[in-house]
Scaffold this active site. Structure first.
Site, PDB file in Angstrom:
ATOM      1  N   PRO A  46     -53.287  94.764  51.748  1.00 15.21           N
ATOM      2  CA  PRO A  46     -54.201  93.871  51.295  1.00 15.21           C
ATOM      3  C   PRO A  46     -54.805  94.137  49.991  1.00 15.21           C
ATOM      4  O   PRO A  46     -55.438  94.979  49.653  1.00 15.21           O
ATOM      5  CB  PRO A  46     -55.227  93.726  52.457  1.00 15.21           C
ATOM      6  CG  PRO A  46     -54.647  94.402  53.617  1.00 15.21           C
ATOM      7  CD  PRO A  46     -53.696  95.327  52.967  1.00 15.21           C
ATOM      8  N   GLU A  47     -54.332  93.397  49.065  1.00 14.93           N
ATOM      9  CA  GLU A  47     -54.956  93.630  47.586  1.00 14.93           C
ATOM     10  C   GLU A  47     -55.938  92.390  47.492  1.00 14.93           C
ATOM     11  O   GLU A  47     -56.319  91.617  48.278  1.00 14.93           O
ATOM     12  CB  GLU A  47     -53.795  93.556  46.633  1.00 14.93           C
ATOM     13  CG  GLU A  47     -52.648  94.665  46.805  1.00 14.93           C
ATOM     14  CD  GLU A  47     -51.678  94.545  45.676  1.00 14.93           C
ATOM     15  OE1 GLU A  47     -51.815  94.123  44.491  1.00 14.93           O
ATOM     16  OE2 GLU A  47     -50.662  94.922  46.055  1.00 14.93           O
ATOM     17  N   LYS A  69     -61.088  94.953  46.429  1.00 14.03           N
ATOM     18  CA  LYS A  69     -60.341  94.800  47.635  1.00 14.03           C
ATOM     19  C   LYS A  69     -61.252  94.982  48.739  1.00 14.03           C
ATOM     20  O   LYS A  69     -60.726  95.161  49.966  1.00 14.03           O
ATOM     21  CB  LYS A  69     -59.112  96.001  47.701  1.00 14.03           C
ATOM     22  CG  LYS A  69     -58.191  95.835  46.595  1.00 14.03           C
ATOM     23  CD  LYS A  69     -57.372  97.156  46.667  1.00 14.03           C
ATOM     24  CE  LYS A  69     -56.331  97.130  45.290  1.00 14.03           C
ATOM     25  NZ  LYS A  69     -55.709  98.519  45.187  1.00 14.03           N
ATOM     26  N   HIS A  89     -55.071  99.486  68.553  1.00 12.17           N
ATOM     27  CA  HIS A  89     -55.048  99.772  67.063  1.00 12.17           C
ATOM     28  C   HIS A  89     -56.606  99.394  66.626  1.00 12.17           C
ATOM     29  O   HIS A  89     -57.009  98.937  65.704  1.00 12.17           O
ATOM     30  CB  HIS A  89     -54.156  99.146  66.036  1.00 12.17           C
ATOM     31  CG  HIS A  89     -52.921  99.700  66.499  1.00 12.17           C
ATOM     32  ND1 HIS A  89     -52.559 101.078  66.351  1.00 12.17           N
ATOM     33  CD2 HIS A  89     -51.556  99.109  66.458  1.00 12.17           C
ATOM     34  CE1 HIS A  89     -51.196 101.079  66.657  1.00 12.17           C
ATOM     35  NE2 HIS A  89     -50.581 100.046  66.615  1.00 12.17           N
ATOM     36  N   ARG A  95     -52.853 102.339  60.927  1.00 12.61           N
ATOM     37  CA  ARG A  95     -52.607 103.622  60.221  1.00 12.61           C
ATOM     38  C   ARG A  95     -54.024 104.139  59.896  1.00 12.61           C
ATOM     39  O   ARG A  95     -53.842 105.383  59.474  1.00 12.61           O
ATOM     40  CB  ARG A  95     -51.870 103.401  58.889  1.00 12.61           C
ATOM     41  CG  ARG A  95     -50.588 104.093  58.671  1.00 12.61           C
ATOM     42  CD  ARG A  95     -49.883 103.823  57.536  1.00 12.61           C
ATOM     43  NE  ARG A  95     -49.207 102.371  57.739  1.00 12.61           N
ATOM     44  CZ  ARG A  95     -48.532 101.875  56.895  1.00 12.61           C
ATOM     45  NH1 ARG A  95     -48.029 102.455  55.986  1.00 12.61           N
ATOM     46  NH2 ARG A  95     -47.925 100.458  57.229  1.00 12.61           N
ATOM     47  N   ARG A 114     -55.336 105.625  27.153  1.00 12.02           N
ATOM     48  CA  ARG A 114     -54.318 106.680  26.961  1.00 12.02           C
ATOM     49  C   ARG A 114     -53.105 106.402  28.082  1.00 12.02           C
ATOM     50  O   ARG A 114     -51.969 107.015  27.589  1.00 12.02           O
ATOM     51  CB  ARG A 114     -54.585 108.170  26.607  1.00 12.02           C
ATOM     52  CG  ARG A 114     -55.350 108.145  25.225  1.00 12.02           C
ATOM     53  CD  ARG A 114     -55.520 109.713  25.039  1.00 12.02           C
ATOM     54  NE  ARG A 114     -56.875 110.195  25.626  1.00 12.02           N
ATOM     55  CZ  ARG A 114     -58.150 110.172  24.928  1.00 12.02           C
ATOM     56  NH1 ARG A 114     -57.944 109.812  23.797  1.00 12.02           N
ATOM     57  NH2 ARG A 114     -59.130 110.398  25.597  1.00 12.02           N
ATOM     58  N   ARG A 122     -46.571 105.282  42.341  1.00 10.99           N
ATOM     59  CA  ARG A 122     -45.871 104.202  43.179  1.00 10.99           C
ATOM     60  C   ARG A 122     -44.520 103.826  42.944  1.00 10.99           C
ATOM     61  O   ARG A 122     -44.271 103.963  41.689  1.00 10.99           O
ATOM     62  CB  ARG A 122     -47.104 102.980  43.006  1.00 10.99           C
ATOM     63  CG  ARG A 122     -48.268 102.841  43.484  1.00 10.99           C
ATOM     64  CD  ARG A 122     -48.357 102.811  44.731  1.00 10.99           C
ATOM     65  NE  ARG A 122     -49.822 103.180  44.927  1.00 10.99           N
ATOM     66  CZ  ARG A 122     -50.352 104.658  44.764  1.00 10.99           C
ATOM     67  NH1 ARG A 122     -49.565 105.266  44.170  1.00 10.99           N
ATOM     68  NH2 ARG A 122     -51.611 104.828  44.940  1.00 10.99           N
TER      69      ARG A 122
END
Length: 320
Positions: free
Chosen positions: A2-3, A61, A116, A161, A202, A310
């Site tokens: 989820p973003e 988020k 869960h 998770r 940078r 990533r």
DNA sequence: AGCGGGACCTGTGGGC
DNA sequence: TGCCCACAGGTCCCGC
């Protein structure tokens, strides 16, 4: 996964089914899920009990549930007095970070916690005159009668998770939560000038986009999509990107986020909205998850690399 | 300073 | 069918 667009979709979905509801009680099934100063299981459970949900919002988020504040609620005052000075006064809300696999669903009152489920909240629909101004004359008997006929439901925080968390906060405690205080501006609200300024660091462009201190809410999917859309190589240092391209990136990022929100987010494996529905934006991915396939613009095979930790997919021809 | 890598987790899926 | 292992990824933290 989820973003920003997914959390926004969840917040929009939860809002009508949560606002005005009172938390009857809560059960913490995984001790590490609550964080912060009210994280301990019994403290957390006691602290949320009796709260009435005022609003559901998103920041970066984070999904945030705000409670009605006690001085608007005689009932709150009495409850907090009854609890004594257990350190749970002044709480104004709770923030959920879903990380990769967190989900927030509402269920009917009969739903059972499952493998869960990390935290479960039982909710009562409090819609009624006792919550209007000047209507504090409601007796306990009337309250009980209303409770017995009013609809109940549940809110489950599920997380396979277990990376996700929920954190209770007060106005004061927010000042000491560094993740919150250091969160960058919202990408959908930031001005072009501020965006360009912040992206001139940078570091590489992908690392800058993923850094929540610089801008809040962008994750791996939308970073890759926005960089492709703006024609920027993910490894280019921020201060090496000409302003014109940063301006394009600002527009591209907003466009990709808005389009995804319009399509209720992207569903990859786990993500579902508050009603269990999948989003549709995954059908619009131009680079994310398309390793080895050809570029939609120039037919060159897309490149894959580990950038900023990533998996990153990009077009070496279109992104320079 | 910035980057890579490890840690935290477990479900999924490819390879054999 | 079943086992093994890489992989997914947000954030923090450590070390180079």
């Amino acid at each position: 996964m989820p973003e920003l667009p997914e959390v926004e979709t969840i917040a929009r979905g939860l809002r009508p089914s949560l606002i005005g509801r009172k938390i009857i009680d809560a059960t913490v099934y995984l001790a590490k899920t609550p964080e912060g100063e009210w994280a301990e299981k019994s403290t957390f459970e006691a602290a949320v009990t009796g709260r009435v949900i005022k609003d559901v919002r998103r920041r970066g988020k984070l999904l945030i549930i705000y409670f009605q504040e006690k001085y608007f609620q005689e009932e709150y005052f009495q409850e907090e007095q009854r609890r004594g000075s257990s350190g749970v006064t002044g709480i104004t809300g709770m923030a959920f970070h879903l990380k990769m696999t967190g989900r927030l669903f509402t269920y009917d009152e009969h739903a059972q916690a499952h493998k869960h489920t990390r935290v479960a909240f039982r909710l009562q629909n409090t819609a009624g005159p006792q919550f209007h101004d000047g209507a504090r004359g409601t007796t306990e008997a009337q309250g009980k009668e209303q409770a017995s006929v009013s609809e109940q439901s549940q809110l489950f925080f599920d997380d396979a998770r277990t990376f996700g968390y929920v954190r209770l906060f007060s106005r004061e405690s927010l000042k000491h939560w560094s993740f919150w205080t250091q969160l960058g501006p919202e990408p959908l609200g930031i001005s072009v000038d501020d965006f360009c300024h912040r992206m001139q660091g940078r570091r590489g462009m992908k690392a800058l986009l993923l850094d929540q201190h610089i801008i809040a809410g962008v994750g791996n999917i939308y970073a890759d999509e926005a960089l492709f859309s703006a024609g920027i190589h993910p490894n280019t240092k921020g201060h090496d990107v000409p302003r014109a391209k940063l301006v394009r990136l600002h527009a591209a990022l907003q466009a990709v986020l808005l389009q995804s929100i319009a399509e209720c987010g992207s569903s990859i494996r786990d993500y579902r909205d508050a009603h269990g529905n999948a989003g549709a934006f995954q059908n619009n991915f131009r680079v994310y998850g398309r390793s080895g396939q050809t570029c939609v613009a120039c037919q060159t095979p897309l490149a894959t690399a580990k950038i900023a930790g990533r998996t990153t997919v990009f077009c070496e021809h279109c992104q320079r």
